[in-house]
Design a protein around this motif. Sequence first.
Motif, PDB file in Angstrom:
ATOM      1  N   UNK A  90      51.118  36.925  36.995  1.00 27.99           N
ATOM      2  CA  UNK A  90      50.113  37.986  36.929  1.00 27.99           C
ATOM      3  C   UNK A  90      49.936  38.548  38.327  1.00 27.99           C
ATOM      4  N   UNK A  91      49.480  39.777  38.407  1.00 28.20           N
ATOM      5  CA  UNK A  91      49.345  40.425  39.719  1.00 28.20           C
ATOM      6  C   UNK A  91      47.920  40.520  40.213  1.00 28.20           C
ATOM      7  N   UNK A  92      46.951  40.403  39.308  1.00 30.51           N
ATOM      8  CA  UNK A  92      45.562  40.612  39.704  1.00 30.51           C
ATOM      9  C   UNK A  92      44.677  39.457  39.264  1.00 30.51           C
ATOM     10  N   UNK A  93      44.060  38.821  40.257  1.00 28.20           N
ATOM     11  CA  UNK A  93      43.150  37.707  40.004  1.00 28.20           C
ATOM     12  C   UNK A  93      41.972  37.847  40.958  1.00 28.20           C
ATOM     13  N   UNK A  94      40.783  37.573  40.441  1.00 30.19           N
ATOM     14  CA  UNK A  94      39.606  37.502  41.298  1.00 30.19           C
ATOM     15  C   UNK A  94      39.109  36.064  41.249  1.00 30.19           C
ATOM     16  N   UNK A  95      39.032  35.437  42.407  1.00 36.19           N
ATOM     17  CA  UNK A  95      38.529  34.075  42.523  1.00 36.19           C
ATOM     18  C   UNK A  95      37.089  34.146  43.008  1.00 36.19           C
ATOM     19  N   UNK A  96      36.207  33.412  42.356  1.00 36.98           N
ATOM     20  CA  UNK A  96      34.808  33.351  42.787  1.00 36.98           C
ATOM     21  C   UNK A  96      34.327  31.906  42.714  1.00 36.98           C
ATOM     22  N   UNK A  97      33.171  31.686  43.287  1.00 42.24           N
ATOM     23  CA  UNK A  97      32.505  30.385  43.200  1.00 42.24           C
ATOM     24  C   UNK A  97      31.345  30.553  42.230  1.00 42.24           C
ATOM     25  N   UNK A 151      46.961  31.915  49.091  1.00 45.39           N
ATOM     26  CA  UNK A 151      48.204  31.426  48.492  1.00 45.39           C
ATOM     27  C   UNK A 151      48.661  32.311  47.342  1.00 45.39           C
ATOM     28  N   UNK A 152      47.723  32.971  46.672  1.00 44.22           N
ATOM     29  CA  UNK A 152      48.106  33.849  45.564  1.00 44.22           C
ATOM     30  C   UNK A 152      48.593  35.208  46.066  1.00 44.22           C
ATOM     31  N   UNK A 153      47.821  35.835  46.930  1.00 44.57           N
ATOM     32  CA  UNK A 153      48.115  37.216  47.313  1.00 44.57           C
ATOM     33  C   UNK A 153      49.060  37.377  48.497  1.00 44.57           C
ATOM     34  N   UNK A 154      49.275  36.351  49.282  1.00 42.81           N
ATOM     35  CA  UNK A 154      50.152  36.496  50.438  1.00 42.81           C
ATOM     36  C   UNK A 154      51.585  36.032  50.174  1.00 42.81           C
ATOM     37  N   UNK A 155      51.944  35.901  48.923  1.00 45.42           N
ATOM     38  CA  UNK A 155      53.335  35.612  48.573  1.00 45.42           C
ATOM     39  C   UNK A 155      54.139  36.902  48.735  1.00 45.42           C
ATOM     40  N   UNK A 156      55.379  36.812  49.158  1.00 50.14           N
ATOM     41  CA  UNK A 156      56.186  38.026  49.367  1.00 50.14           C
ATOM     42  C   UNK A 156      56.203  38.965  48.156  1.00 50.14           C
ATOM     43  N   UNK A 158      53.969  39.384  45.821  1.00 49.04           N
ATOM     44  CA  UNK A 158      52.673  40.050  45.687  1.00 49.04           C
ATOM     45  C   UNK A 158      52.509  41.159  46.727  1.00 49.04           C
ATOM     46  N   UNK A 159      52.894  40.868  47.963  1.00 47.03           N
ATOM     47  CA  UNK A 159      52.773  41.864  49.028  1.00 47.03           C
ATOM     48  C   UNK A 159      53.621  43.089  48.689  1.00 47.03           C
ATOM     49  N   UNK A 160      54.853  42.870  48.272  1.00 52.24           N
ATOM     50  CA  UNK A 160      55.744  43.983  47.915  1.00 52.24           C
ATOM     51  C   UNK A 160      55.169  44.772  46.744  1.00 52.24           C
ATOM     52  N   UNK A 161      54.687  44.088  45.713  1.00 53.75           N
ATOM     53  CA  UNK A 161      54.089  44.791  44.566  1.00 53.75           C
ATOM     54  C   UNK A 161      52.900  45.640  44.985  1.00 53.75           C
ATOM     55  N   UNK A 173      44.601  52.197  53.391  1.00 53.05           N
ATOM     56  CA  UNK A 173      43.444  51.685  54.136  1.00 53.05           C
ATOM     57  C   UNK A 173      42.706  50.619  53.313  1.00 53.05           C
ATOM     58  N   UNK A 174      42.565  50.855  52.020  1.00 49.86           N
ATOM     59  CA  UNK A 174      41.903  49.880  51.149  1.00 49.86           C
ATOM     60  C   UNK A 174      42.711  48.584  51.100  1.00 49.86           C
ATOM     61  N   UNK A 175      44.039  48.690  51.000  1.00 45.72           N
ATOM     62  CA  UNK A 175      44.902  47.506  50.994  1.00 45.72           C
ATOM     63  C   UNK A 175      44.764  46.745  52.311  1.00 45.72           C
TER      64      UNK A 175
END
Length: 184
Positions: A90-97, A151-156, A158-161, A173-175
């Motif tokens: 999956x490409x989009x995840x929001x992690x919260x507490x 660990x989820x978003x800084x995978x190559x 994910x960054x390319x996508x 700018x938002x990215x």
Amino acid sequence: SRADFLTDEEVVEAMAGAGCVSVDIGVESLNQRVLDEIRKDLKVEDVEVATRLLKKHGIEPKFNIMFGTTPNETEADMLETVRKLKAMEVRNVMFTIATPFKGSEFYRYVKEKGFLVDDSDAINPMGKSMISYPAMTKDDLERLEKHAYRSFYLRPRQVVNRLKRVRTPGQLMEAARIAVRILS
């Protein structure tokens, strides 16, 4: 939506036919024991089926994951959830507490048990824990949420996508703003 509402291919196909391009899904965890303990009434298998069907029909699933929903959730449980999300591609995840909102059953529970460490109205479920458990402290929860994002978003992949989807200077700018937040 709930993932178990998206396990019928006819429903997902109809959504795609109606122009649906994305679905935000409250999952909380991909550990069945945790889901059962918080009475989520959801099976991990349903999340996996829903993900496959949504992707098959061109609908982007976005998952909402919540750490600290129970004092029995372990670091291994949280890392398992992140690992499964990566495997599901999956490409989009929001992690919260987990946030104990005043008046909720969760609030009453954590207050009664002495797990509530911040009773202010300064609620920010992203990056700030208002709870601390004996085996999973406030600092642990905050560290694990940050680790999950990194660990989820800084995978190559994910960054390319993410970069492929940038179309305007504003989106760039938002990215960049999001990247700084993840790295800080």
